[in-house]
Design an enzyme around this catalytic site. Structure first.
Site, mmCIF file in Angstrom:
data_model
loop_
_atom_site.group_PDB
_atom_site.id
_atom_site.type_symbol
_atom_site.label_atom_id
_atom_site.label_comp_id
_atom_site.label_asym_id
_atom_site.label_seq_id
_atom_site.Cartn_x
_atom_site.Cartn_y
_atom_site.Cartn_z
ATOM 1 N N ASP A 138 0.848 -1.172 0.000
ATOM 2 C CA ASP A 138 0.000 0.000 0.000
ATOM 3 C C ASP A 138 0.894 1.235 0.000
ATOM 4 O O ASP A 138 1.619 1.455 0.962
ATOM 5 C CB ASP A 138 -0.829 -0.048 1.301
ATOM 6 C CG ASP A 138 -2.033 0.840 1.182
ATOM 7 O OD1 ASP A 138 -2.876 0.805 2.094
ATOM 8 O OD2 ASP A 138 -2.113 1.571 0.187
ATOM 9 N N LYS A 140 0.386 4.231 0.494
ATOM 10 C CA LYS A 140 -0.253 5.387 1.123
ATOM 11 C C LYS A 140 0.802 6.153 1.913
ATOM 12 O O LYS A 140 1.804 5.575 2.332
ATOM 13 C CB LYS A 140 -1.366 4.932 2.052
ATOM 14 C CG LYS A 140 -2.479 4.201 1.327
ATOM 15 C CD LYS A 140 -3.251 5.147 0.401
ATOM 16 C CE LYS A 140 -4.359 4.407 -0.309
ATOM 17 N NZ LYS A 140 -3.802 3.466 -1.342
ATOM 18 N N ASN A 143 2.631 4.858 4.954
ATOM 19 C CA ASN A 143 3.487 3.673 4.814
ATOM 20 C C ASN A 143 4.876 4.002 4.297
ATOM 21 O O ASN A 143 5.645 3.093 4.012
ATOM 22 C CB ASN A 143 2.842 2.686 3.820
ATOM 23 C CG ASN A 143 1.610 2.036 4.398
ATOM 24 O OD1 ASN A 143 1.300 2.240 5.563
ATOM 25 N ND2 ASN A 143 0.905 1.290 3.571
ATOM 26 N N ASP A 156 4.860 -1.733 4.984
ATOM 27 C CA ASP A 156 3.443 -2.072 4.981
ATOM 28 C C ASP A 156 3.042 -2.577 6.355
ATOM 29 O O ASP A 156 3.633 -3.499 6.871
ATOM 30 C CB ASP A 156 3.160 -3.146 3.925
ATOM 31 C CG ASP A 156 1.718 -3.015 3.471
ATOM 32 O OD1 ASP A 156 1.416 -3.299 2.311
ATOM 33 O OD2 ASP A 156 0.907 -2.576 4.319
ATOM 34 N N THR A 173 -7.699 12.094 3.933
ATOM 35 C CA THR A 173 -7.879 10.643 4.020
ATOM 36 C C THR A 173 -8.311 10.090 2.673
ATOM 37 O O THR A 173 -7.999 8.978 2.348
ATOM 38 C CB THR A 173 -8.992 10.338 5.030
ATOM 39 O OG1 THR A 173 -10.106 11.135 4.657
ATOM 40 C CG2 THR A 173 -8.541 10.685 6.436
HETATM 41 C C1 LIG Z 1 6.671 4.889 14.473
HETATM 42 C C2 LIG Z 1 7.644 5.123 13.349
HETATM 43 C C3 LIG Z 1 7.107 5.984 12.248
HETATM 44 N N1 LIG Z 1 8.096 3.852 12.800
HETATM 45 N N2 LIG Z 1 7.269 2.830 12.534
HETATM 46 C C4 LIG Z 1 8.021 1.828 12.019
HETATM 47 C C5 LIG Z 1 7.422 0.568 11.568
HETATM 48 C C6 LIG Z 1 7.707 0.038 10.301
HETATM 49 C C7 LIG Z 1 7.082 -1.147 9.885
HETATM 50 C C8 LIG Z 1 6.160 -1.801 10.701
HETATM 51 N N3 LIG Z 1 5.574 -2.977 10.229
HETATM 52 C C9 LIG Z 1 4.429 -3.543 10.721
HETATM 53 O O1 LIG Z 1 3.783 -3.053 11.614
HETATM 54 C C10 LIG Z 1 3.976 -4.813 10.080
HETATM 55 C C11 LIG Z 1 2.791 -5.367 10.522
HETATM 56 C C12 LIG Z 1 2.327 -6.619 9.925
HETATM 57 O O2 LIG Z 1 2.988 -7.204 9.075
HETATM 58 C C13 LIG Z 1 1.036 -7.170 10.335
HETATM 59 C C14 LIG Z 1 0.435 -8.099 9.503
HETATM 60 C C15 LIG Z 1 -0.802 -8.625 9.881
HETATM 61 C C16 LIG Z 1 -1.403 -8.199 11.070
HETATM 62 F F1 LIG Z 1 -2.585 -8.709 11.443
HETATM 63 C C17 LIG Z 1 -0.765 -7.290 11.883
HETATM 64 C C18 LIG Z 1 -1.377 -6.851 13.176
HETATM 65 F F2 LIG Z 1 -0.853 -5.702 13.579
HETATM 66 F F3 LIG Z 1 -2.689 -6.697 13.047
HETATM 67 F F4 LIG Z 1 -1.124 -7.811 14.059
HETATM 68 C C19 LIG Z 1 0.461 -6.743 11.534
HETATM 69 C C20 LIG Z 1 5.868 -1.256 11.943
HETATM 70 C C21 LIG Z 1 6.499 -0.081 12.378
HETATM 71 C C22 LIG Z 1 9.377 2.243 11.980
HETATM 72 C C23 LIG Z 1 10.627 1.695 11.572
HETATM 73 N N4 LIG Z 1 10.742 0.440 11.095
HETATM 74 N N5 LIG Z 1 11.734 2.466 11.680
HETATM 75 C C24 LIG Z 1 11.658 3.727 12.168
HETATM 76 N N6 LIG Z 1 10.510 4.291 12.572
HETATM 77 C C25 LIG Z 1 9.385 3.566 12.473
#
Ligand SMILES: CC(C)n1nc(-c2ccc(NC(=O)/C=C/C(=O)c3ccc(F)c(C(F)(F)F)c3)cc2)c2c(N)ncnc21
Length: 287
Positions: A138, A140, A143, A156, A173
């Site tokens: 996605d 968006k 992301n 994602d 949105t």
């Molecule tokens: C706060 C800031 C902006 N932030 N946030 C990130 C960050 C990047 C990626 C993710 N990835 C996920 O959340 C993936 C979730 C899932 O695949 C999933 C799949 C099915 C589900 F049911 C679910 C469920 F959530 F429903 F369980 C999840 C999360 C945080 C980040 C980063 N990596 N580095 C620096 N800053 C960062």
């Protein structure tokens, strides 16, 4: 590396937890360091009790396995994941420069070179995902993250969590909806090409093309593809040409991801100064 090699089982004790980075969907995100390698990662902690309610378990495993299988410079890596009684923990690539949109709001608009680099990165990442038959990516605003070198990473947050709940995006949105979505027609991944057009416009002008005071004015403008380019010296004809070829109502007539890569605005702006001939990091990845 150690993070991606299969190993018996990760646990929280393998990591030194650092600062709280922020709130992801369904969980908090922390900076962490893997003790053995010293590798810095982002840990996302999702409480299972929050999932029960939505019966996510079936999707969770599948979606996470999908993300685990992706390896592209513009797709945020999911290195590993583990769970204990009450939490699922995702071991993620750390995007040190955070949310692309916060940067856009700060600088108001990106230069053509920066915008073209981001659009090319997104097109390359999407082409890679489509080649791997993964079309849940996605693109968006919420992301899109940036790593320490300023490279764009699609992070994602799991399609399973993509409900029609209000988006927490920094900008409108509904601005990203393609006409076929607004008109509730069948849609395929050509919506991503539409979204690329919206993002490209917003990178260059600072706001999305169909923004309006009222939501249904935005929807009307989307369906009409009421595309206007403000009179500005800093957006070239090539850029407008690319945007006009993406924001096309008939999804089959939108520029394909391959054609985006070949478009003069993208090719021109992504020519890196010849550095002893090695391919630029962007072209390095074969699609
Ligand atoms: C706060 C800031 C902006 N932030 N946030 C990130 C960050 C990047 C990626 C993710 N990835 C996920 O959340 C993936 C979730 C899932 O695949 C999933 C799949 C099915 C589900 F049911 C679910 C469920 F959530 F429903 F369980 C999840 C999360 C945080 C980040 C980063 N990596 N580095 C620096 N800053 C960062």
């Amino acid at each position: 590396g150690v993070l991606t090699e299969r190993r018996v089982e990760w646990s929280m004790s393998d990591f030194e937890i650092g600062k709280y980075i922020g709130e992801g969907k369904f969980g908090k995100v922390y900076l962490a360091r893997e003790k053995q390698s010293g590798y810095v990662v982002a840990l996302k902690v999702i409480f299972k009790v929050k999932l029960e309610k939505y019966r996510f378990h079936t999707h969770l495993r599948r979606e996470i396995e999908i993300q685990h299988s992706l390896d592209h410079p513009n797709v945020l890596r999911l290195f590993a994941w583990f769970h204990d009684d009450d939490r699922v923990v995702l071991v993620l690539e750390y995007a040190a420069r955070g949310e692309l949109y916060k940067l856009l709001r700060t600088v108001r608009r990106f230069s053509e070179r920066t915008a073209a680099t981001y659009v090319a990165s997104l097109a390359a990442a999407l082409a890679y995902c489509h080649k791997k038959q993964v079309i849940h990516r996605d693109i968006k605003p919420e992301n899109l993250l940036l790593d320490i070198e300023g490279r764009l990473k699609i992070a994602d947050f799991g399609w399973a969590v993509r409900s029609n709940a209000k988006r927490h995006t920094l900008c409108g949105t509904i601005d990203y909806l393609a006409p076929e979505m607004v008109e509730k027609k069948a849609h395929d991944h050509a919506v991503d090409n539409w979204t690329l057009g919206i993002l490209c416009y917003e990178f260059l002008y600072g706001s999305p093309p169909f923004e309006a005071a009222e939501q249904d004015d935005t929807l009307r403008r989307i369906i009409k593809v009421d595309l206007l380019f403000p009179k500005t010296p800093y957006v070239s004809a090539d850029a407008k040409d690319l945007i006009s070829k993406l924001l096309v109502k008939d999804s089959s007539k939108r520029l394909s991801l391959d054609d985006i890569m070949k478009h003069p605005w993208i090719a021109l702006k992504n020519q890196d100064y010849p550095r002893n001939g090695e391919p630029t990091w962007f072209f390095g990845e074969s699609i």
